[in-house]
Design an enzyme around this catalytic site. Sequence first.
Site, PDB file in Angstrom:
ATOM      1  N   TYR A 101      53.694  81.812  21.344  1.00 29.42           N
ATOM      2  CA  TYR A 101      52.326  81.848  20.819  1.00 29.42           C
ATOM      3  C   TYR A 101      52.365  82.161  19.332  1.00 29.42           C
ATOM      4  CZ  TYR A 101      47.621  83.472  19.793  1.00 29.42           C
ATOM      5  OH  TYR A 101      46.378  83.622  19.229  1.00 29.42           O
ATOM      6  N   GLU A 189      45.450  78.558  15.717  1.00 29.07           N
ATOM      7  CA  GLU A 189      46.323  78.993  16.803  1.00 29.07           C
ATOM      8  C   GLU A 189      47.153  77.829  17.327  1.00 29.07           C
ATOM      9  OE1 GLU A 189      44.440  81.813  19.963  1.00 29.07           O
ATOM     10  OE2 GLU A 189      44.614  79.860  20.891  1.00 29.07           O
TER      11      GLU A 189
END
Length: 381
Positions: A101, A189
């Site tokens: 992530y 993101e």
Amino acid sequence: MNIHEYQAKEILRGFGVPIPPGDVATTPAEAEQIARRIGRTVVVKAQVHAGGRGKAGGVKLAKTPEEARDVASKILGMQIKGLTVQKVLVTDAAEIAAEAYVGIILDRASKKPVFMVSPAGGIDIEEVAAKTPEKIMRLPIDTRYGLMPFQAMELGFFLYPEAAKARAAAKIMKQLYDAFMANGASLAEINPLVVTPNGEVIALDAKMSIDDNELDRLPKIAALRDESAEEPSEVQARNANLTFIKLDGNVGCVVNGAGLAMATMDLVKYYGGEPANFLDIGGSSNPEKVVNALKIITADPSVKAILFNIFGGITRTDDVANGIVTATKQNPLKVPIVIRLTGTNEEIAVKILTENGFSAMTDMDDAVQRAVQLATGGKAA
Ligand code: GDP
Ligand code: MN
């Protein structure tokens, strides 16, 4: 403003982030054509402004163009978190050895963009933060210097112990940071950032939110807005120049000024209620704005009571009163209304309201308590 994955990927590609090729389709036939052009196994991905599409069945592999068509016909029209899928991204499927992530958010506390990275990617980062916070590295960035190469390497090594992969990830961090800064983003993101079996580091998902205040100076970004993917009441409000955010409660609030709107929502909660929305009709409200506000609020079936809280300064309370009378003549109310107004032209406003069968209150506490009681059927304190 939220943008779709395919749009965010287009932006990130422009900054050099390695992303498998793909294209967006609105029909199963288009999805098939794109898959044929790619000529390998593809992933068909629902394009909605929501995360967790994978879990909801909105991300599916397809080995052949025919399969891509079938999968697209199932995903198009699907509901994910209350949003209808109208577009799918058809993209070259990657093989995955590991998922990480990488995200940047604008942190209000430190007033800086903060990197958040975790080798435990693919899943909800909120879950990682709650259960295994040690697997997340947070790094605030001083925007005067930007992301320094050593910082990018630190982030890279937190994800991968091998120098080559850490270096590849560090390069992507810099590209993501530059894209974040150049596009007025409040969030950017990549989840998952993956390592393929042959050691490449690539982005398989992308999400960006843009600060609405940046849109005037970024017309190309503003043009990415997809109204069909947004909450209909929020679109309607924006087009009527109202600041509106839909919430989950049942007290519909109409307030002038953002500060008073926040205070009103706090008080609703304090008295045991739940606001159905944030709505700021602004400073110089005319009757038309009030009519639009009531249209939007009464269209929400979860609203059980309406609360007007108006502090007249530049806003004339008689304008608001006239708006209430006009709106309710056009569309008679099905739920009770509590009106609190005080300030400019208060006497005239009260006269207009009482002549039309409404009563007006002047005390904010009393009005909020009354609205909460009406919305909860008298159950709340
Ligand atoms: P989200 O659930 O809305 O965040 O959608 P993602 O794009 O992150 O996809 C969810 C999951 O689907 C990923 O974490 C991957 O495990 C899987 N996935 C997405 N793209 C690919 C791909 O190209 N190949 C493979 N094998 N899996 C993928
Ligand atoms: Mn994802």
